[in-house]
Design a protein around this motif. Structure first.
Motif, PDB file in Angstrom:
ATOM      1  N   CYS A 138      44.209-104.358   7.682  1.00 51.80           N
ATOM      2  CA  CYS A 138      42.797-104.322   8.037  1.00 51.80           C
ATOM      3  C   CYS A 138      42.492-103.089   8.885  1.00 51.80           C
ATOM      4  O   CYS A 138      43.249-102.721   9.786  1.00 51.80           O
ATOM      5  N   HIS A 154      40.244-102.793  11.011  1.00 56.13           N
ATOM      6  CA  HIS A 154      39.820-103.114  12.362  1.00 56.13           C
ATOM      7  C   HIS A 154      41.014-103.017  13.302  1.00 56.13           C
ATOM      8  O   HIS A 154      41.206-102.048  13.995  1.00 56.13           O
ATOM      9  N   ARG A 155      41.891-104.023  13.260  1.00 59.84           N
ATOM     10  CA  ARG A 155      43.032-103.985  14.164  1.00 59.84           C
ATOM     11  C   ARG A 155      44.351-104.263  13.482  1.00 59.84           C
ATOM     12  O   ARG A 155      45.353-104.577  14.127  1.00 59.84           O
ATOM     13  N   GLY A 156      44.334-104.169  12.132  1.00 65.52           N
ATOM     14  CA  GLY A 156      45.622-104.096  11.450  1.00 65.52           C
ATOM     15  C   GLY A 156      46.182-105.369  10.857  1.00 65.52           C
ATOM     16  O   GLY A 156      47.302-105.353  10.340  1.00 65.52           O
ATOM     17  N   ALA A 157      45.442-106.476  10.905  1.00 63.53           N
ATOM     18  CA  ALA A 157      45.988-107.698  10.298  1.00 63.53           C
ATOM     19  C   ALA A 157      46.071-107.546   8.775  1.00 63.53           C
ATOM     20  O   ALA A 157      45.399-106.691   8.197  1.00 63.53           O
ATOM     21  N   CYS A 215      39.372-110.768   6.132  1.00 65.09           N
ATOM     22  CA  CYS A 215      40.486-110.692   7.081  1.00 65.09           C
ATOM     23  C   CYS A 215      40.516-111.967   7.932  1.00 65.09           C
ATOM     24  O   CYS A 215      39.480-112.387   8.462  1.00 65.09           O
ATOM     25  N   TYR A 242      41.512-112.454  10.793  1.00 62.83           N
ATOM     26  CA  TYR A 242      41.434-112.298  12.251  1.00 62.83           C
ATOM     27  C   TYR A 242      39.980-112.324  12.738  1.00 62.83           C
ATOM     28  O   TYR A 242      39.586-113.200  13.502  1.00 62.83           O
ATOM     29  N   HIS A 243      39.148-111.366  12.265  1.00 66.22           N
ATOM     30  CA  HIS A 243      37.741-111.340  12.695  1.00 66.22           C
ATOM     31  C   HIS A 243      36.787-111.214  11.518  1.00 66.22           C
ATOM     32  O   HIS A 243      35.639-110.813  11.679  1.00 66.22           O
ATOM     33  N   ALA A 244      37.331-111.472  10.336  1.00 66.34           N
ATOM     34  CA  ALA A 244      36.505-111.581   9.127  1.00 66.34           C
ATOM     35  C   ALA A 244      35.908-110.273   8.611  1.00 66.34           C
ATOM     36  O   ALA A 244      34.894-110.296   7.913  1.00 66.34           O
ATOM     37  N   TRP A 245      36.488-109.116   8.929  1.00 61.31           N
ATOM     38  CA  TRP A 245      36.077-107.931   8.175  1.00 61.31           C
ATOM     39  C   TRP A 245      36.376-108.241   6.707  1.00 61.31           C
ATOM     40  O   TRP A 245      37.418-108.849   6.385  1.00 61.31           O
TER      41      TRP A 245
END
Ligand code: FES
Ligand SMILES: [Fe+2]
Length: 387
Positions: free
Chosen positions: A96, A98-101, A116, A118-121
């Motif tokens: 991702c 955003h922060r890589g998940a 994603c 983690y935060h749904a990107w």
């Protein structure tokens, strides 16, 4: 496979049978034990083969339709492969922006978007970022610059290849090394994925490939399992560039001697193993396809992950068909897991006992010589001095 090629190969099998012989290389080959134990060599392999080389990711049929996807991190790099709405295969780092998940896991069908966890990107099948939470949270970053990172990908003759390092393209003319039209004839894209098994083993990743590159051991190691099926000690090996092909004749092949050549059919009377350098085998088993891929597990010279894929000619819908293919898969796994791999584990321990500096491939093991010669040459490593 063209009928003329089948006839030529069957003739070679008959000649070897008469001569009580098998495909022979020119001379024996000494392979350094360090090939399986040297951390520096593994580092070279990791970079050259498992980062910079096109790797077989799956058969096309595993992602047959738009919205199908697979994820894979056996190379150590998380990869997402999709089939987009136009039917084209795409590959990305499964990371991702955003922060890589990891934005996807496992495999599946009918996806339009990857959300994603983690935060749904949210990304589409072409890796484009489609939504990312509060509109004012990332004002400086343009959504167009936050797509998943694309990887070079190619699909040819029913096989999907990915280079797990971004940049460049895959030269599809180079992948098959002369085996392209033959592999195309199996119509791999029409096969149906049935099962995949992954095995973690305490042995060097190349031992998985080695065990398929000679069939001499069938008469001894596999005498209770597949020896009744195959002609012991006869294999016909041909090199195709860095790739290779083995014919393992079934015992039934001798029945063809009494039939006219037009009726000769190699495909029902043999197993055929294709080596796709450096880490993949495609195995025609008479009525279905098996695939093997082998990877080093991290930085350990003595740990690997082997993946076996099983593909059937028809979708498996009835209990009867399921029973049939389950039995086939069980025979494969019993042969490899209970017979081949325990010996490979012993071999790895033997290497680490420093009993010898070299192992020796006989003239009757030309596939092993071919594989390891190409391996050393691709890595720029010296060959052992001849005896
Ligand atoms: S890491 Fe993917 S949305 Fe935050
Ligand atoms: Fe074996």
């Amino acid at each position: 496979m063209k009928h003329s090629t089948q006839v030529e190969l069957i003739k070679r099998v008959f000649a070897l049978f008469e001569a009580k012989s098998t495909s022979m290389g020119e001379k024996i080959y000494r392979n350094p034990v360090s090939d399986y134990t040297c951390a520096d060599q593994l580092q070279l392999e990791q970079q050259h083969f498992f980062r910079d080389y096109p790797l077989v990711m799956c058969l096309s049929s595993q992602i047959a339709n738009p919205g199908d996807y697979v994820t894979d991190e056996l190379s150590g790099v998380p990869v997402l492969v999709t089939r987009n709405s136009e039917g084209q295969v795409q590959a990305f780092l499964n990371v991702c922006r955003h922060r890589g998940a990891a934005v996807a896991s496992g495999c599946g069908q009918g996806k339009k978007l990857f959300v994603c966890p983690y935060h749904a990107w949210t990304y589409d099948l072409d890796g484009r970022l489609r939504s990312r939470g509060p509109a004012d949270a990332f004002p400086e970053i343009d959504a167009d610059n936050a797509s998943l990172v694309a990887l070079p990908v190619a699909e040819k003759h029913g096989i999907v290849w990915v280079k797990v390092t971004p940049g460049g393209e895959i030269d599809t003319n180079d992948l098959f090394q002369g085996l392209g039209s033959e592999i195309a004839s199996y119509k791999l894209d029409t096969m149906h994925h049935y099962q995949t098994s992954k095995l973690n083993k305490k042995m060097n990743w190349k031992l998985v490939i080695d065990t398929f590159l000679e069939t001499w051991h069938i008469g001894t190691l596999h005498r209770q399992t597949v020896a009744p099926i195959f002609q012991p000690n006869i294999n016909v090996f041909d090199a195709f560039g860095r790739n290779g092909r083995f014919i393992l004749p079934r015992r039934s092949i001798l029945e063809l001697k009494d039939k006219p050549e037009e009726e000769w059919d190699l495909l029902t009377h043999s197993a055929i193993i294709y080596l796709l350098f450096p880490n993949t085998l495609i195995v025609w088993q008479g009525d279905h396809i098996e695939t093997w891929r082998s990877f080093p597990n991290g930085a350990s010279t003595n740990e690997c992950i082997a993946e076996a894929g099983f593909y059937t000619p028809e979708p498996v819908t009835s209990d009867k068909a399921k029973n049939h293919w389950d039995k086939n898969m069980a025979l494969l796994m019993a042969t490899v897991e209970d017979e081949d791999f325990p010996v490979c584990l012993d071999i790895q321990r033997g290497f680490e006992a420093n009993a010898q500096s070299y192992i020796t491939f006989g003239r009757n093991e030309p596939g092993l010589t071919h594989y390891h010669h190409n391996m050393r040459s691709a890595l720029g490593l010296k060959e052992a001095p001849a005896i």
